[in-house]
Scaffold this active site. Structure first.
Site, PDB file in Angstrom:
ATOM      1  N   SER A 122       0.924  -1.197  -0.124  1.00  0.00           N
ATOM      2  CA  SER A 122       0.189  -0.027   0.020  1.00  0.00           C
ATOM      3  C   SER A 122       0.739   1.257  -0.033  1.00  0.00           C
ATOM      4  CB  SER A 122      -0.907  -0.021   1.260  1.00  0.00           C
ATOM      5  OG  SER A 122      -1.534   1.435   1.496  1.00  0.00           O
TER       6      SER A 122
ATOM      7  N   TYR B 179      -1.965  -0.626  10.141  1.00  0.00           N
ATOM      8  CA  TYR B 179      -1.936  -0.992   8.685  1.00  0.00           C
ATOM      9  C   TYR B 179      -0.833  -0.532   8.155  1.00  0.00           C
ATOM     10  CZ  TYR B 179      -3.974  -1.190   3.889  1.00  0.00           C
ATOM     11  OH  TYR B 179      -4.148  -1.643   2.540  1.00  0.00           O
TER      12      TYR B 179
END
Ligand SMILES: NC(=O)c1ccc[n+]([C@@H]2O[C@H](COP(=O)([O-])OP(=O)(O)OC[C@H]3O[C@@H](n4cnc5c(N)ncnc54)[C@H](O)[C@@H]3O)[C@@H](O)[C@H]2O)c1
Length: 262
Positions: free
Chosen positions: A153, A167
Site C-alpha cells: 500500500s 495498517y
C-alpha cells in the site's frame, strides 16, 4: 536465458496457459484481479474463508472462458494454506502466479489502538502473506519458475493522519518481506514483487468514502486527484505476472496516481 523471438516479444504480456492463485478472491480487488488475469489468459484459483463468497468470482472467470477453482482457506492457517496448494496441484499441476490480495484494515488513533486489533492486522496482512508465499514458494522452487505479487500500500511509504498505525506497519512489513523473498528466491527462478495501491473505493475503504473530511485528505494527497480503479490494479498485476517483467525482482510498484512521488 535466451533472447526472445519476435513472437514471444509481441506476446510478452500474455498469461495464456498460466495458472494464477489469488488470495482474498472474494474481495473487491481480488475479484477484479481474478477476472483481469483470466481475460489475459490465465486459469484462476481464488481462495477465501467461505466458499459462498467466492462463487461470484468463479462465475466471472468462467464467463471469460477460463477454468476456475475456489478453495476455502484462511490465509493465517498454515495447514489450510498447505492443503490449498495441494488442491491446486491436483487440479492444475502447477502454480505460475500468486497474488496475495487477502488483507484487512483497522483505523484508530495510535494512542488508543486496541492491541488485539493491532495484532489481528499484522496476523492477516503480514503473517498471512508470509504463510501463503512460503507454501506457494516451495511449489515454485520445485518448478524452477514463478511470479509472486504481494499487495502492499502507499501506507508503506508515508505516514498518514487517518489512524493507520497497524495498517501502515503491516504494509511496510509486506514491502520488505517482498524484497527479502525476492533476494532469497531469485536463484530458484521466482520473481517476487509488490503492488502498492493508494485508494480504491471498496468495503475496506468505505468509512473513508463516508467521511467527507477524510476523503478530501486522501484525494488531496493524490496528484492525479482520483481514486484507483480496478483496471489500474489489473494492469500492474498482468505486468508483474507476465514475462514482460522477467528482470524485475523485489520491486514495490506504487499504483497511486503519483502519491508517493511527492
Ligand atoms: N481498497 C484500497 O483502497 C486498498 C489500498 C491499498 C491496498 N489495499 C489492499 O488490497 C487488498 C484487498 O483490499 P480490498 O479493498 O479488495 O478489500 P476487501 O475487504 O474487499 O477484500 C479483502 C479480502 O480479503 C479477505 N480476507 C481477510 N482476511 C482473510 C484471511 N485471514 N484469509 C483469507 N482471506 C481473508 C476478505 O474476506 C476479503 O475477501 C488488501 O490487502 C488491502 O490492504 C487496498
Amino acid at each position: 536465458m535466451e533472447k526472445m523471438s519476435n513472437t514471444e516479444m509481441k506476446n510478452m504480456f500474455s498469461l495464456e496457459g498460466k495458472v494464477a492463485v489469488i488470495t482474498g478472491g472474494a474481495g473487491s480487488l481480488g475479484e477484479g484481479v481474478a477476472e483481469g488475469l483470466a481475460l489475459h489468459g490465465a486459469d484462476i484459483v481464488v481462495t477465501g474463508r467461505t466458499l459462498k463468497t467466492l462463487e461470484e468470482t468463479v462465475k466471472k472467470v468462467e464467463a471469460v472462458g477460463k477454468r476456475a477453482l475456489a478453495v476455502v482457506c484462511d490465509a493465517t492457517n498454515e495447514d489450510q494454506v498447505e492443503e490449498m496448494t495441494k488442491k491446486v496441484l491436483e487440479k492444475f499441476g502447477k502454480i505460475d502466479i500468486l497474488v496475495t490480495v487477502a488483507g484487512i484494515a483497522k483505523r484508530h488513533p495510535a494512542e488508543e489502538f486496541p492491541l488485539d486489533e493491532f495484532q489481528q492486522v499484522l496476523d492477516i496482512n503480514v503473517t498471512g502473506t508470509f504463510i501463503t508465499c512460503k507454501a506457494v514458494g516451495k511449489v515454485m522452487k520445485e518448478q524452477g519458475y514463478g511470479k509472486i505479487i504481494t499487495v502492499s500500500s502507499v501506507r508503506a511509504f508515508n505516514g498518514h493522519p487517518g489512524g493507520y498505525a497497524a495498517y501502515a506497519t503491516s504494509k511496510g512489513a509486506v514491502s520488505i518481506l517482498t524484497k527479502q523473498l525476492a533476494t532469497e528466491w531469485a536463484k530458484f527462478g521466482i520473481n517476487v514483487n509488490s503492488v502498492a495501491p493508494a485508494i480504491f473505493w471498496t468495503p475496506l475503504t468505505q468509512e473513508v468514502l463516508e467521511d467527507e473530511k477524510l476523503k478530501k485528505i486522501f484525494l488531496d494527497r493524490i496528484p492525479m486527484g482520483r481514486a484507483a480503479l480496478v483496471q489500474d490494479m489489473v494492469g500492474a498485476t498482468v505486468f508483474l505476472g507476465s514475462s514482460a517483467s522477467d528482470y524485475i525482482n523485489g520491486h514495490v510498484l506504487p499504483v497511486d496516481g503519483g502519491t508517493v512521488a511527492g
